[in-house]
Structure formats: C-alpha cells, structure tokens
Design a protein around this motif. Structure first.
Motif, mmCIF file in Angstrom:
data_model
loop_
_atom_site.group_PDB
_atom_site.id
_atom_site.type_symbol
_atom_site.label_atom_id
_atom_site.label_comp_id
_atom_site.label_asym_id
_atom_site.label_seq_id
_atom_site.Cartn_x
_atom_site.Cartn_y
_atom_site.Cartn_z
ATOM 1 N N THR A 1 -9.353 -89.685 -120.990
ATOM 2 C CA THR A 1 -8.648 -88.528 -121.011
ATOM 3 C C THR A 1 -7.183 -88.233 -121.091
ATOM 4 O O THR A 1 -6.622 -88.039 -122.051
ATOM 5 N N ARG B 1 -7.792 -88.040 -125.171
ATOM 6 C CA ARG B 1 -7.984 -86.699 -125.524
ATOM 7 C C ARG B 1 -6.517 -85.614 -125.914
ATOM 8 O O ARG B 1 -5.894 -85.233 -126.319
ATOM 9 N N GLU B 2 -5.575 -86.315 -124.727
ATOM 10 C CA GLU B 2 -4.011 -86.250 -124.593
ATOM 11 C C GLU B 2 -3.719 -86.918 -125.784
ATOM 12 O O GLU B 2 -2.889 -85.649 -126.413
ATOM 13 N N LEU C 1 -4.841 -86.805 -129.060
ATOM 14 C CA LEU C 1 -5.269 -86.629 -130.099
ATOM 15 C C LEU C 1 -4.528 -84.680 -130.311
ATOM 16 O O LEU C 1 -4.578 -84.112 -130.830
ATOM 17 N N ASP C 2 -5.144 -84.249 -128.866
ATOM 18 C CA ASP C 2 -4.249 -82.876 -129.315
ATOM 19 C C ASP C 2 -2.728 -82.028 -129.243
ATOM 20 O O ASP C 2 -2.289 -81.345 -128.938
ATOM 21 N N ALA C 3 -2.058 -83.415 -128.745
ATOM 22 C CA ALA C 3 -0.235 -83.836 -129.287
ATOM 23 C C ALA C 3 -0.070 -83.298 -130.925
ATOM 24 O O ALA C 3 -0.886 -84.527 -131.440
ATOM 25 N N ARG D 1 -2.743 -84.633 -142.152
ATOM 26 C CA ARG D 1 -3.668 -85.270 -141.114
ATOM 27 C C ARG D 1 -2.169 -87.163 -140.642
ATOM 28 O O ARG D 1 -2.598 -87.982 -140.360
#
Length: 280
Positions: free
Chosen positions: A243, A246-247, A249-251, A277
C-alpha cells in the motif's frame, strides 16, 4: 607538470573523468571467499584489504590526495554449490571487520550488507537483512551499499522491500545511537517522585519528553493488539508495504535538482532517463 586527462568509455577512463570534475572515487573491491579470494575469513580479509589499498594507491598516482571512498566488500559464496551468497553469518562478520579496518586506517569506508538471498520479502529476508545491516552499523561503517530492496543474492529488487528496509534501517540507526546517559536521562529525582506519588510514569513530563527523544515508532510494523489488528483487516508488513509503495508512486515526484542544473548535466552526459521522470 600534470598532463590534461584524456578519457573514453573504459572503467579507468570513467574514473579519470570523475577526477577531472572533482567527483570522489569509490574504489570497490568485491572478492568472493573460496573463489577469487581465500576461503578462511582471516585470509580473505588480508587479500581484500591489500587489494583495496592497492586501489587507493592507484587513485593517488593519477591525482594525489583526491577524495576516495575505501570500499572493501568481502563477499561469500556457498562452498557447496559455488553460488554467490549475499547474506549469512560469514558475510555479516566479514563486512563488519572490513568496516572496522577502514576505521583503523582513518578512511571513509563502504561495505555491502543487507542483500537477502531470499527471493521476496518475508521471514527469511527479514532475518538475513537484519543480521547483516546491524553488524555493519555496529562496526562503524560510514556507507552501507545494497542495504535496501535487494533480494535473490543481488539478482532482484523489490519496491515493497525498499520501504520495509527503510523502516528496518531506521531501527538499526536507533541501535547505533545507543543510550545517552546524563542526570536528565537517568532522572533519579523523577523515579523518587513517582514511587512516592502517582505510582506510574504514564503522565509524567519526563515520559513525554522521552517519547519524542528516545523512541522510534514504525509505520509498517504493527503494534496493535490482536483484536484491533483483526478489525483493520489483519494485514501483515508486506501488505502494508504494498500500500505504501502505491502511495509513493502515485504522489508527485520530488524535485532533486533544478531545471538549469539538469540541462547542464544532460548537455555533457548521455542521460537516458527523461527529465519528467526525475521529478518535474
């Protein structure tokens, strides 16, 4: 008179280019006991230390006094199969000894630790990584390489492993910090007050101060009681790490360098990673 440095694409030329622009040289010696180095740990340390000193001499031939990191990495193979073993008691104590020798010579040293032979995060990886990274830390290593996210004896990497190892390494740093002893931290007067007063330390100012100063609180390791843990889904550390990945990578990616500096670097070097990138 020193001649201008000329460099191309080979390893020595890259080192010369680093010297030219003032970058420190990281000279890494990574012999493998029983293969490219002797099997007995003492003999292995003798050879790998000599090779690392030879590398230090080579740097000083080209640029006397140039900043150099003394990276003696005594690696281990499984003598039953010849396979590289990134973790275990032997490599842990060898890297700790390498760190101590760097300290003996007064050199900034780097060792390699926390490379699990396990193929993914789990009990084996936790055991292997904790032993080797803690040994390197307690031995006084200045730099520890391969310490986060490395699995399968350096053949694999894991994002979940990186965030788990980040928490583990925080605990290692807490161990290295040790226990500060002073009149304030011992607080004999507070002990006396509590014994003859409230009978517990829970609400005392000393406890609040110590909570903020002396303790490290994990983000992923669960400390709930069993009932509370079951109520929130019974997740383990690997689940929480997934979890957290994911937080992250999404930020939005952080900006490590400004656009002008990035452009100058790309003008001189063939950087393959696009600017978008790298945080912009």
């Amino acid at each position: 008179k020193r001649q201008p440095l000329r460099y191309g694409e080979d390893a020595i030329s890259v080192a010369l280019a680093a010297i030219e622009v003032g970058m420190p040289i990281n000279e890494i010696i990574a012999a493998q006991s029983g293969a490219t180095g002797p099997a007995p740990p003492a003999a292995m340390l003798v050879q790998s230390l000599a090779e690392t000193l030879a590398g230090l001499i080579m740097v000083n031939i080209f640029a006397p006094g140039h900043p150099t990191i003394f990276s003696n990495w005594p690696f281990v193979i499984d003598l039953r199969t010849g396979a590289f073993a990134g973790s275990g008691g032997e490599i842990s104590v060898l890297n700790a000894a390498a760190a101590q020798m760097s300290g003996f010579y007064g050199l900034p040293g780097g060792v390699s630790a926390s490379m699990a032979d396990a193929k993914r995060p789990g009990a084996q990886a936790g055991m292997e990584k904790a032993i080797s990274s803690l040994a390197a830390g307690l031995a006084g290593a200045n730099m520890v390489y391969e310490s986060a996210g490395m699995f399968a004896s350096l053949l694999g990497a894991s994002f979940e492993g990186m965030v788990i190892d980040n928490e583990m390494l925080g605990m290692v740093h807490r161990v290295i910090r040790g226990i500060e002893v002073s009149e304030e931290t011992m607080g004999l007067d507070v002990i006396e007050d509590v014994v003859f007063g409230a009978g517990h330390f829970l609400g005392h100012d000393q406890t609040i101060a110590s909570m903020q100063r002396d303790y490290l609180y994990p983000d992923l390791a669960g400390r709930e009681n069993t009932d509370a843990w079951e109520e929130i889904g019974g997740e383990g550390m690997s689940d929480r790490a997934r979890t957290r990945v994911r937080e992250i990578l999404d930020a939005p990616a952080p900006e490590y360098i400004d656009a002008a500096t990035d452009a100058k670097i790309r003008e001189r070097f063939n950087i393959l990673l696009p600017p978008e990138r790298m945080g912009r």
